[in-house]
Design a protein around this motif. Structure first.
Motif, PDB file in Angstrom:
ATOM      1  N   LYS A 153      -6.899   0.685   2.688  1.00 16.55           N
ATOM      2  CA  LYS A 153      -7.780   0.678   3.854  1.00 16.55           C
ATOM      3  C   LYS A 153      -7.542  -0.507   4.786  1.00 16.55           C
ATOM      4  N   GLY A 154      -6.787  -1.487   4.352  1.00 14.07           N
ATOM      5  CA  GLY A 154      -6.534  -2.644   5.208  1.00 14.07           C
ATOM      6  C   GLY A 154      -7.646  -3.672   5.205  1.00 14.07           C
ATOM      7  N   LYS A 155      -8.512  -3.618   4.209  1.00 18.48           N
ATOM      8  CA  LYS A 155      -9.606  -4.590   4.140  1.00 18.48           C
ATOM      9  C   LYS A 155      -9.134  -5.958   3.656  1.00 18.48           C
ATOM     10  N   PHE A 156      -7.966  -5.944   2.984  1.00 16.78           N
ATOM     11  CA  PHE A 156      -7.462  -7.183   2.383  1.00 16.78           C
ATOM     12  C   PHE A 156      -6.221  -7.658   3.128  1.00 16.78           C
ATOM     13  N   LYS A 157      -6.129  -8.977   3.342  1.00 16.01           N
ATOM     14  CA  LYS A 157      -4.936  -9.524   3.971  1.00 16.01           C
ATOM     15  C   LYS A 157      -3.718  -9.256   3.101  1.00 16.01           C
ATOM     16  N   ASP A 158      -3.908  -9.375   1.809  1.00 15.64           N
ATOM     17  CA  ASP A 158      -2.846  -9.088   0.864  1.00 15.64           C
ATOM     18  C   ASP A 158      -3.088  -7.686   0.293  1.00 15.64           C
ATOM     19  N   ALA A 159      -2.236  -6.726   0.676  1.00 17.83           N
ATOM     20  CA  ALA A 159      -2.436  -5.338   0.249  1.00 17.83           C
ATOM     21  C   ALA A 159      -2.450  -5.206  -1.263  1.00 17.83           C
ATOM     22  N   ALA A 160      -1.793  -6.135  -1.956  1.00 18.31           N
ATOM     23  CA  ALA A 160      -1.748  -6.062  -3.416  1.00 18.31           C
ATOM     24  C   ALA A 160      -3.131  -6.228  -4.040  1.00 18.31           C
ATOM     25  N   GLN A 161      -4.082  -6.768  -3.278  1.00 19.12           N
ATOM     26  CA  GLN A 161      -5.442  -6.970  -3.790  1.00 19.12           C
ATOM     27  C   GLN A 161      -6.333  -5.746  -3.592  1.00 19.12           C
ATOM     28  N   ASP A 162      -5.832  -4.761  -2.861  1.00 20.61           N
ATOM     29  CA  ASP A 162      -6.608  -3.540  -2.633  1.00 20.61           C
ATOM     30  C   ASP A 162      -6.775  -2.796  -3.958  1.00 20.61           C
ATOM     31  N   PRO A 163      -7.990  -2.346  -4.290  1.00 20.46           N
ATOM     32  CA  PRO A 163      -8.214  -1.644  -5.571  1.00 20.46           C
ATOM     33  C   PRO A 163      -7.309  -0.429  -5.754  1.00 20.46           C
ATOM     34  N   ALA A 164      -7.075   0.318  -4.647  1.00 16.41           N
ATOM     35  CA  ALA A 164      -6.197   1.502  -4.748  1.00 16.41           C
ATOM     36  C   ALA A 164      -4.773   1.080  -5.080  1.00 16.41           C
ATOM     37  N   MET A 165      -4.351  -0.058  -4.516  1.00 15.19           N
ATOM     38  CA  MET A 165      -3.002  -0.538  -4.789  1.00 15.19           C
ATOM     39  C   MET A 165      -2.896  -1.041  -6.220  1.00 15.19           C
ATOM     40  N   LYS A 166      -3.919  -1.747  -6.690  1.00 20.99           N
ATOM     41  CA  LYS A 166      -3.898  -2.254  -8.066  1.00 20.99           C
ATOM     42  C   LYS A 166      -3.811  -1.103  -9.063  1.00 20.99           C
ATOM     43  N   LEU A 167      -4.617  -0.062  -8.822  1.00 21.91           N
ATOM     44  CA  LEU A 167      -4.610   1.077  -9.734  1.00 21.91           C
ATOM     45  C   LEU A 167      -3.277   1.822  -9.655  1.00 21.91           C
ATOM     46  N   SER A 168      -2.718   1.887  -8.458  1.00 17.62           N
ATOM     47  CA  SER A 168      -1.409   2.527  -8.280  1.00 17.62           C
ATOM     48  C   SER A 168      -0.334   1.786  -9.059  1.00 17.62           C
ATOM     49  N   GLU A 169      -0.391   0.456  -9.026  1.00 21.48           N
ATOM     50  CA  GLU A 169       0.575  -0.348  -9.774  1.00 21.48           C
ATOM     51  C   GLU A 169       0.447  -0.092 -11.284  1.00 21.48           C
ATOM     52  N   GLN A 170      -0.791   0.024 -11.742  1.00 18.34           N
ATOM     53  CA  GLN A 170      -1.001   0.283 -13.166  1.00 18.34           C
ATOM     54  C   GLN A 170      -0.431   1.642 -13.573  1.00 18.34           C
ATOM     55  N   LEU A 171      -0.718   2.677 -12.754  1.00 15.31           N
ATOM     56  CA  LEU A 171      -0.202   4.014 -13.054  1.00 15.31           C
ATOM     57  C   LEU A 171       1.320   4.029 -12.978  1.00 15.31           C
ATOM     58  N   TYR A 172       1.865   3.345 -11.990  1.00 10.30           N
ATOM     59  CA  TYR A 172       3.320   3.232 -11.824  1.00 10.30           C
ATOM     60  C   TYR A 172       3.962   2.654 -13.085  1.00 10.30           C
ATOM     61  N   ALA A 173       3.394   1.575 -13.611  1.00 12.78           N
ATOM     62  CA  ALA A 173       3.933   0.940 -14.818  1.00 12.78           C
ATOM     63  C   ALA A 173       3.782   1.868 -16.027  1.00 12.78           C
ATOM     64  N   THR A 174       2.659   2.569 -16.116  1.00 14.81           N
ATOM     65  CA  THR A 174       2.431   3.483 -17.237  1.00 14.81           C
ATOM     66  C   THR A 174       3.464   4.608 -17.242  1.00 14.81           C
ATOM     67  N   LEU A 175       3.698   5.220 -16.072  1.00 17.45           N
ATOM     68  CA  LEU A 175       4.657   6.341 -15.985  1.00 17.45           C
ATOM     69  C   LEU A 175       6.078   5.852 -16.246  1.00 17.45           C
ATOM     70  N   GLN A 176       6.425   4.693 -15.718  1.00 19.46           N
ATOM     71  CA  GLN A 176       7.761   4.158 -15.977  1.00 19.46           C
ATOM     72  C   GLN A 176       7.979   3.927 -17.469  1.00 19.46           C
ATOM     73  N   ALA A 177       6.974   3.395 -18.118  1.00 23.45           N
ATOM     74  CA  ALA A 177       7.085   3.108 -19.555  1.00 23.45           C
ATOM     75  C   ALA A 177       7.267   4.389 -20.360  1.00 23.45           C
ATOM     76  N   ARG A 178       6.781   5.487 -19.838  1.00 23.56           N
ATOM     77  CA  ARG A 178       6.898   6.769 -20.531  1.00 23.56           C
ATOM     78  C   ARG A 178       8.111   7.574 -20.078  1.00 23.56           C
ATOM     79  N   GLY A 179       8.987   6.942 -19.315  1.00 23.17           N
ATOM     80  CA  GLY A 179      10.241   7.573 -18.932  1.00 23.17           C
ATOM     81  C   GLY A 179      10.155   8.533 -17.777  1.00 23.17           C
ATOM     82  N   VAL A 180       9.071   8.493 -16.999  1.00 23.08           N
ATOM     83  CA  VAL A 180       8.927   9.383 -15.853  1.00 23.08           C
ATOM     84  C   VAL A 180       9.659   8.779 -14.656  1.00 23.08           C
ATOM     85  N   ASP A 181      10.392   9.624 -13.929  1.00 26.34           N
ATOM     86  CA  ASP A 181      11.121   9.182 -12.727  1.00 26.34           C
ATOM     87  C   ASP A 181      10.130   9.151 -11.573  1.00 26.34           C
TER      88      ASP A 181
END
Length: 590
Positions: free
Chosen positions: A497-525
C-alpha cells in the motif's frame, strides 16, 4: 527468483512480422527476440522453459539407456561427400569454406558425424547395441523462415543414433525409443499422436512422427475414430476395395452402359466447373495430371498420366514411389504437353501417348466424365476397359475424412498437427556409405544397422503455446504427471500500500517473503513479484507469461492468528479465485 532482479521484456503490441499465435506470444511475453530472419535470441524467461524441456528429454533418454555426447555444428564436407548427400541435400545445407579453402557445412543433422564416430569407436558386435544422443544447435538455410521458432533457420534438436548387428536388435531399440518419446511428450503435457510416416530425405524403412494436435499445424494427420491407427496423410492408405484386391491393386474396373459423347465446356478447365455445368456429382468426373516420367536409357524425356477422381487430390509422396515417375515429382511443362497434343484442363483418359496410372477410387467408376483431348470440350459416358489403355492401378490420392480406416476398424478423421518428433529405422544407408564394419560373432565383418531419433526442442515450446493460450496470453499446461514447462510454476504478488518508507516493512511484503522462503525450501519453482509496478501491470504481465499459479497477499486478509490468514489463489487456466489458508495453499502448490 525475485522479479526485481529478473528481466521482464513483455510487449503490449503484437509484432507486425509474427505470423502465428505462438510467435506473437513468445515475443510479447519476452521469451524470445528476433535477431534476423529465422534467427532468435532466447531471453531469460524463455530459456527457463527451454531448459525444463531439455531436462525432461534428458531424463527419459538416460532412462532408455542412451548415452549423451556433443558433436560439432560445423562439419567437414568430406563426410557429406562420402554419404552422397553433399550435392543431394539441396540449398538448405549451408556450405562454406574456411581460410584454407577447405569445404565445410553447418550441420542440419548429424548422421554423417555420428557414423564417422562409430567407425572409429565400434570394433566388435560385443559393443552393440549402442545409442548415442545429443541436444545441439542445427542450421537449415530455409528459403522462407516463418512461424517464429517453429520453422527457423537455427534451432535446437535432440538427435539420437543407434547401431545394431541385426534387424531384431534395431526393432527392440526402436520400440524403446517409441516408448521414451511417448513418455517425453506426456510429461511435457502435450496432446499428441504418434503416426506412421514417410522417411523422406533421411531415408530408411520404418518411421513414426510424433504430432502435436493444433489448428496451426503444417501437417495433416489421419486417425481412426475407433482404433489406434494413425498416420501422416502422406502415408495413409486410401481404401477403396477389400484387402485382397488392393494388395496387388487387382481392381475390378467399373462397368458402364453409356456411350461416349463430347459436350461443349468452353472456359471450364476444372472438374468443379464441369460438374456444375452438367449437374452431376463431382465424384463422377476424373482429372488427368501429366507429370514427368523416368527418362529412357537414351536420356529421352517421358511423360506419365495420373488419373484421379475429380473430388480427390494427388498424394505426391505416393506418386513419387511409382516406378514410372521421375523423382522428385515434377509436373509436365505446358510446352511438353503441347508437344504431346494435350490441352491443359481438357486432357482425357483415351488416346494418350504415355502410360496411364489410375487411382483406385477412379478405377471403379463407370460412365464418368473426362477431358475430350480438345480445348473447350469434355466427354461423358467414358468407361475404362472400352475406352482407355491403363498401365496400372495404384493408391495415389490423399485420404479424406470419412474414408474407411486401412486397418478395417472405423472411419478416418483428419486433424492438423505440428511435428515435434520423428523416429526412423535407417538400416545401413549411412554405415555402408561410410564403410563402417564391426567383427561379428562368427569373426566376419558386419555392417551395422542404424536407427535415428529426433526431437525439435525449440519447436516444442511453440507447439505447447499453439495448443494452450487465450486472449490474455500463454497457458502452460500441467501434465498428467504433475509437471510444467512454465518459466515459473508459482508467482507471489504482494499488494503493497505504500504506507511504509521501506517496502520490506509492509505486512503483505513480510508475509510474501515468508511464503517465498517456504515454497523455495520445498522445491517449488517460485517467483516473487517485488517490482515497483501497479498491480494491474503485474497481473497483465503474469497472465501474458502464463505462470500457472498466482498467489496474491493483501493486508486485508492478514490476521493476528496465522491460521486465519487467507491467501488469494488464482489458477491461470480457469481464472477462478479462491481464498485459502496456508495449509490449503501448500496442499495445492507442493
Amino acid at each position: 527468483m525475485r522479479a526485481s532482479q529478473f528481466t521482464f521484456a513483455t510487449l503490449k503490441e503484437i509484432p507486425s512480422d509474427a505470423d502465428i499465435v505462438s510467435s506473437q506470444l513468445m515475443i510479447r511475453a519476452g521469451l524470445i527476440r528476433k535477431l534476423a530472419s529465422g534467427l532468435y535470441t532466447w531471453l531469460p524467461m524463455g530459456l527457463r522453459t527451454l531448459k525444463k524441456v531439455q531436462t525432461i528429454i534428458r531424463e527419459e533418454m538416460d532412462a532408455a539407456g542412451a548415452q549423451e555426447l556433443l558433436m560439432p555444428v560445423t562439419q567437414p564436407a568430406e563426410l557429406w561427400q562420402e554419404s552422397g548427400r553433399f550435392g543431394a541435400y539441396g540449398p538448405e545445407l549451408l556450405r562454406f569454406q574456411d581460410r584454407h579453402q577447405r569445404d565445410f557445412v553447418l550441420g542440419p543433422t548429424h548422421e554423417e558425424v555420428i557414423t564417422d564416430i562409430a567407425r572409429a569407436l565400434l570394433k566388435s558386435y560385443k559393443q552393440l547395441p549402442v545409442n548415442y544422443y545429443q541436444i545441439q544447435t542445427k542450421f537449415r538455410d530455409e528459403i522462407r523462415p516463418r512461424f517464429g521458432v517453429m520453422r527457423s533457420r537455427e534451432f535446437i534438436m535432440k538427435d539420437a543414433y543407434s547401431f545394431h548387428v541385426n534387424p531384431d536388435s534395431l526393432q527392440q531399440t526402436y520400440d524403446v525409443m517409441y516408448r521414451a518419446y511417448s513418455n517425453i511428450f506426456t510429461r511435457l503435457g502435450l496432446d499428441f499422436r504418434a503416426v506412421q510416416a514417410d522417411t523422406g530425405a533421411i531415408g530408411g524403412s520404418a518411421s513414426h512422427e510424433f504430432q502435436v494436435l493444433a489448428s496451426s499445424g503444417e501437417d495433416d494427420i489421419v486417425f481412426s475414430d475407433t482404433s489406434d491407427f494413425a498416420a501422416n496423410i502422406e502415408l495413409a492408405e486410401a481404401v477403396t476395395v477389400d484387402a485382397d484386391q488392393r494388395a496387388l491393386d487387382r481392381i475390378e474396373f467399373g462397368q458402364g452402359t453409356q456411350s461416349k459423347q463430347d459436350v461443349a465446356t468452353p472456359d471450364m478447365p476444372t472438374c468443379e466447373q464441369v460438374a456444375a455445368h452438367l449437374d452431376i456429382p463431382l465424384s463422377q468426373t476424373v482429372k488427368t495430371l501429366i507429370v514427368e516420367g523416368e527418362p529412357t536409357e537414351d536420356g529421352v524425356p517421358t511423360l506419365v498420366a495420373l488419373v484421379l477422381r475429380g473430388d480427390h487430390t494427388l498424394n505426391e509422396v505416393k506418386a513419387e514411389k511409382l516406378p514410372q515417375v521421375k523423382v522428385p515429382l515434377t509436373m509436365a511443362s505446358e510446352a511438353a504437353m503441347a508437344a504431346a497434343g494435350l490441352h491443359k484442363g481438357y486432357i482425357g483418359v483415351f488416346g494418350l501417348p504415355m502410360p496411364i496410372i489410375v487411382d483406385r477410387s477412379a478405377a471403379v467408376l463407370s460412365d464418368f466424365v473426362s477431358g475430350a483431348n480438345r480445348a473447350g470440350f469434355h466427354t461423358t459416358g467414358v468407361n475404362w476397359q472400352r475406352d482407355a489403355e491403363v498401365a496400372a492401378v495404384a493408391d495415389i490420392r490423399n485420404v479424406v475424412e470419412g474414408d474407411p480406416s486401412p486397418d478395417g476398424q472405423g472411419t478416418l478423421r483428419i486433424r492438423r498437427g505440428i511435428e515435434v518428433g520423428h523416429i526412423f529405422q535407417l538400416g545401413d544407408k549411412y554405415s555402408r556409405a561410410l564403410n563402417v564394419t564391426v567383427t561379428g560373432e562368427d569373426g566376419k565383418p558386419v555392417t551395422p544397422l542404424m536407427g535415428c531419433y529426433g526431437i525439435g526442442v525449440t519447436r516444442i515450446v511453440a507447439a505447447a503455446i499453439e495448443q494452450n493460450h487465450d486472449e490474455r496470453g500463454i497457458i502452460w499446461n500441467i501434465s498428467t504427471t504433475g509437471e510444467s514447462i512454465a518459466p515459473f510454476d508459482v508467482v507471489i504478488v504482494p499488494m503493497i500500500k505504500g504506507k511504509f518508507k521501506d517496502a520490506a516493512q509492509d505486512p503483505a511484503m513480510k508475509l510474501s517473503e515468508q511464503l517465498y522462503a517456504t515454497l523455495q525450501a520445498r522445491g517449488v519453482d517460485v517467483l516473487l513479484d517485488d517490482r515497483d509496478e501497479r498491480a494491474g501491470v503485474k497481473f497483465a504481465d503474469l497472465e501474458l507469461v502464463g505462470i500457472p499459479h498466482r498467489v496474491v497477499i493483501s493486508d486485508k486478509n492478514i490476521h493476528t492468528d496465522p491460521a486465519q490468514t487467507l491467501y488469494e489463489y488464482v489458477n491461470r487456466r480457469d481464472g477462478e479465485k479462491q481464498l485459502l489458508t496456508l495449509a490449503q495453499l501448500l496442499e495445492k502448490l507442493v
